[in-house]
Scaffold this motif. Sequence first.
Motif, PDB file in Angstrom:
ATOM      1  N   UNK A   1      -2.816 -20.393  -3.835  1.00  0.00           N
ATOM      2  CA  UNK A   1      -2.109 -19.363  -4.579  1.00  0.00           C
ATOM      3  C   UNK A   1      -1.666 -18.237  -3.647  1.00  0.00           C
ATOM      4  N   UNK A   2      -0.402 -17.880  -3.736  1.00  0.00           N
ATOM      5  CA  UNK A   2       0.133 -16.748  -2.990  1.00  0.00           C
ATOM      6  C   UNK A   2      -0.086 -15.488  -3.815  1.00  0.00           C
ATOM      7  N   UNK A   3      -0.560 -14.414  -3.182  1.00  0.00           N
ATOM      8  CA  UNK A   3      -0.934 -13.211  -3.921  1.00  0.00           C
ATOM      9  C   UNK A   3      -0.314 -11.974  -3.276  1.00  0.00           C
ATOM     10  N   UNK A   4       0.252 -11.113  -4.118  1.00  0.00           N
ATOM     11  CA  UNK A   4       0.767  -9.815  -3.687  1.00  0.00           C
ATOM     12  C   UNK A   4       0.068  -8.745  -4.514  1.00  0.00           C
ATOM     13  N   UNK A   5      -0.679  -7.864  -3.841  1.00  0.00           N
ATOM     14  CA  UNK A   5      -1.479  -6.840  -4.507  1.00  0.00           C
ATOM     15  C   UNK A   5      -0.976  -5.461  -4.120  1.00  0.00           C
ATOM     16  N   UNK A   6      -0.768  -4.600  -5.107  1.00  0.00           N
ATOM     17  CA  UNK A   6      -0.443  -3.212  -4.792  1.00  0.00           C
ATOM     18  C   UNK A   6      -1.707  -2.372  -4.878  1.00  0.00           C
ATOM     19  N   UNK A   7      -1.762  -1.336  -4.055  1.00  0.00           N
ATOM     20  CA  UNK A   7      -2.925  -0.453  -4.049  1.00  0.00           C
ATOM     21  C   UNK A   7      -2.529   0.931  -3.550  1.00  0.00           C
ATOM     22  N   UNK A   8      -3.184   1.961  -4.090  1.00  0.00           N
ATOM     23  CA  UNK A   8      -2.944   3.313  -3.583  1.00  0.00           C
ATOM     24  C   UNK A   8      -3.954   3.674  -2.494  1.00  0.00           C
ATOM     25  N   UNK A   9      -4.779   2.708  -2.100  1.00  0.00           N
ATOM     26  CA  UNK A   9      -5.739   2.942  -1.025  1.00  0.00           C
ATOM     27  C   UNK A   9      -4.988   3.426   0.212  1.00  0.00           C
ATOM     28  N   UNK A  10      -5.573   4.408   0.888  1.00  0.00           N
ATOM     29  CA  UNK A  10      -4.802   5.195   1.857  1.00  0.00           C
ATOM     30  C   UNK A  10      -4.481   4.489   3.160  1.00  0.00           C
ATOM     31  N   UNK A  11      -5.249   3.474   3.558  1.00  0.00           N
ATOM     32  CA  UNK A  11      -4.951   2.875   4.860  1.00  0.00           C
ATOM     33  C   UNK A  11      -5.363   1.409   4.903  1.00  0.00           C
ATOM     34  N   UNK A  12      -4.901   0.715   5.918  1.00  0.00           N
ATOM     35  CA  UNK A  12      -5.156  -0.717   6.038  1.00  0.00           C
ATOM     36  C   UNK A  12      -6.626  -1.031   6.198  1.00  0.00           C
ATOM     37  N   UNK A  13      -7.361  -0.156   6.870  1.00  0.00           N
ATOM     38  CA  UNK A  13      -8.777  -0.410   7.081  1.00  0.00           C
ATOM     39  C   UNK A  13      -9.511  -0.468   5.742  1.00  0.00           C
TER      40      UNK A  13
ATOM     41  N   UNK B   1       0.828  -1.202   0.000  1.00  0.00           N
ATOM     42  CA  UNK B   1       0.000   0.000   0.000  1.00  0.00           C
ATOM     43  C   UNK B   1       0.865   1.256   0.000  1.00  0.00           C
ATOM     44  N   UNK B   2       0.515   2.196  -0.854  1.00  0.00           N
ATOM     45  CA  UNK B   2       1.242   3.461  -0.899  1.00  0.00           C
ATOM     46  C   UNK B   2       0.616   4.410  -1.896  1.00  0.00           C
ATOM     47  N   UNK B   3       0.911   5.687  -1.760  1.00  0.00           N
ATOM     48  CA  UNK B   3       0.378   6.677  -2.666  1.00  0.00           C
ATOM     49  C   UNK B   3       0.959   6.485  -4.066  1.00  0.00           C
ATOM     50  N   UNK B   4       0.292   7.072  -5.062  1.00  0.00           N
ATOM     51  CA  UNK B   4       0.825   7.059  -6.416  1.00  0.00           C
ATOM     52  C   UNK B   4       2.218   7.691  -6.414  1.00  0.00           C
ATOM     53  N   UNK B   5       3.157   7.039  -7.061  1.00  0.00           N
ATOM     54  CA  UNK B   5       4.525   7.541  -7.100  1.00  0.00           C
ATOM     55  C   UNK B   5       5.392   7.068  -5.949  1.00  0.00           C
ATOM     56  N   UNK B   6       4.847   6.216  -5.087  1.00  0.00           N
ATOM     57  CA  UNK B   6       5.606   5.750  -3.918  1.00  0.00           C
ATOM     58  C   UNK B   6       6.631   4.672  -4.262  1.00  0.00           C
ATOM     59  N   UNK B   7       6.553   4.120  -5.467  1.00  0.00           N
ATOM     60  CA  UNK B   7       7.512   3.096  -5.874  1.00  0.00           C
ATOM     61  C   UNK B   7       6.956   1.687  -5.911  1.00  0.00           C
ATOM     62  N   UNK B   8       5.628   1.540  -5.771  1.00  0.00           N
ATOM     63  CA  UNK B   8       5.024   0.202  -5.752  1.00  0.00           C
ATOM     64  C   UNK B   8       5.261  -0.543  -7.064  1.00  0.00           C
ATOM     65  N   UNK B   9       4.990   0.128  -8.173  1.00  0.00           N
ATOM     66  CA  UNK B   9       5.159  -0.525  -9.476  1.00  0.00           C
ATOM     67  C   UNK B   9       6.613  -0.850  -9.741  1.00  0.00           C
TER      68      UNK B   9
ATOM     69  N   UNK C   1      -5.072  -3.783  -9.327  1.00  0.00           N
ATOM     70  CA  UNK C   1      -5.989  -4.602 -10.135  1.00  0.00           C
ATOM     71  C   UNK C   1      -7.421  -4.084 -10.209  1.00  0.00           C
ATOM     72  N   UNK C   2      -7.804  -3.150  -9.331  1.00  0.00           N
ATOM     73  CA  UNK C   2      -9.187  -2.675  -9.339  1.00  0.00           C
ATOM     74  C   UNK C   2      -9.403  -1.457 -10.232  1.00  0.00           C
ATOM     75  N   UNK C   3      -8.339  -0.961 -10.870  1.00  0.00           N
ATOM     76  CA  UNK C   3      -8.495   0.184 -11.776  1.00  0.00           C
ATOM     77  C   UNK C   3      -9.492  -0.141 -12.886  1.00  0.00           C
ATOM     78  N   UNK C   4     -10.495   0.710 -13.038  1.00  0.00           N
ATOM     79  CA  UNK C   4     -11.482   0.524 -14.092  1.00  0.00           C
ATOM     80  C   UNK C   4     -12.638  -0.372 -13.725  1.00  0.00           C
TER      81      UNK C   4
END
Length: 203
Positions: A185-197, A37-45, A160-163
């Motif tokens: 299956x092991x899964x790693x998802x990136x998201x710009x959602x602001x918090x864990x909740x 989880x991180x803001x756009x531009x945080x380096x997730x991609x 993955x939820x874009x669009x």
Amino acid sequence: MSKYILRTNKLSKKYRNDFAIENINITVKKGEIYGLIGQNGAGKSTMLRLVTGLAFPTGGSIDLFGNDNPNMITEVQKRMGAIIENPAFFSNMSAYENLEVHRLQKGIPGKDCIKNTIELVGLKDTEKKKVKNFSLGMKQRLGLGIALISDPEFLILDEPTNGLDPMGIVELRELIKKLNRERGLTVLISSHICNNRCFNKFL
């Protein structure tokens, strides 16, 4: 056999004078679902591109499936499926034809996997429709299908939820949980959602 799918040690990527990521240490345990989880531009991609071999690190190391030998990383990466940023499609082909190209590229025998994958990601009624006429959400589903066609052990999804509309997000969440539960299956998802909740609502 290692109980960890992924471990990084002080992983860094520098472009000219700036670090996109610096000294990143993460551990992904086999059979679990993780959120990056991180803001756009945080380096997730950037982080995910390094793990999937689409970019090379400036410093640090990557251990995949218990293997940290740089000469063997390409081989173990075949056990992964991924959507990184915007997947590339053949716009004048159908979903079925796009998946057929990827089946051939990956050397997967038989065509049953194409039909099964199309049904799995909810594109059953669009098999003959050209991808250039797909909505953004349909393209996200096709990208997921391409990532899943080889029946990977480790799935990486970059935003993955874009669009996707709210119902599409719910369906994707349930599909990921089903794949994790039934296939391990092991899964790693990136998201710009602001918090864990908020992210927990996705999973």
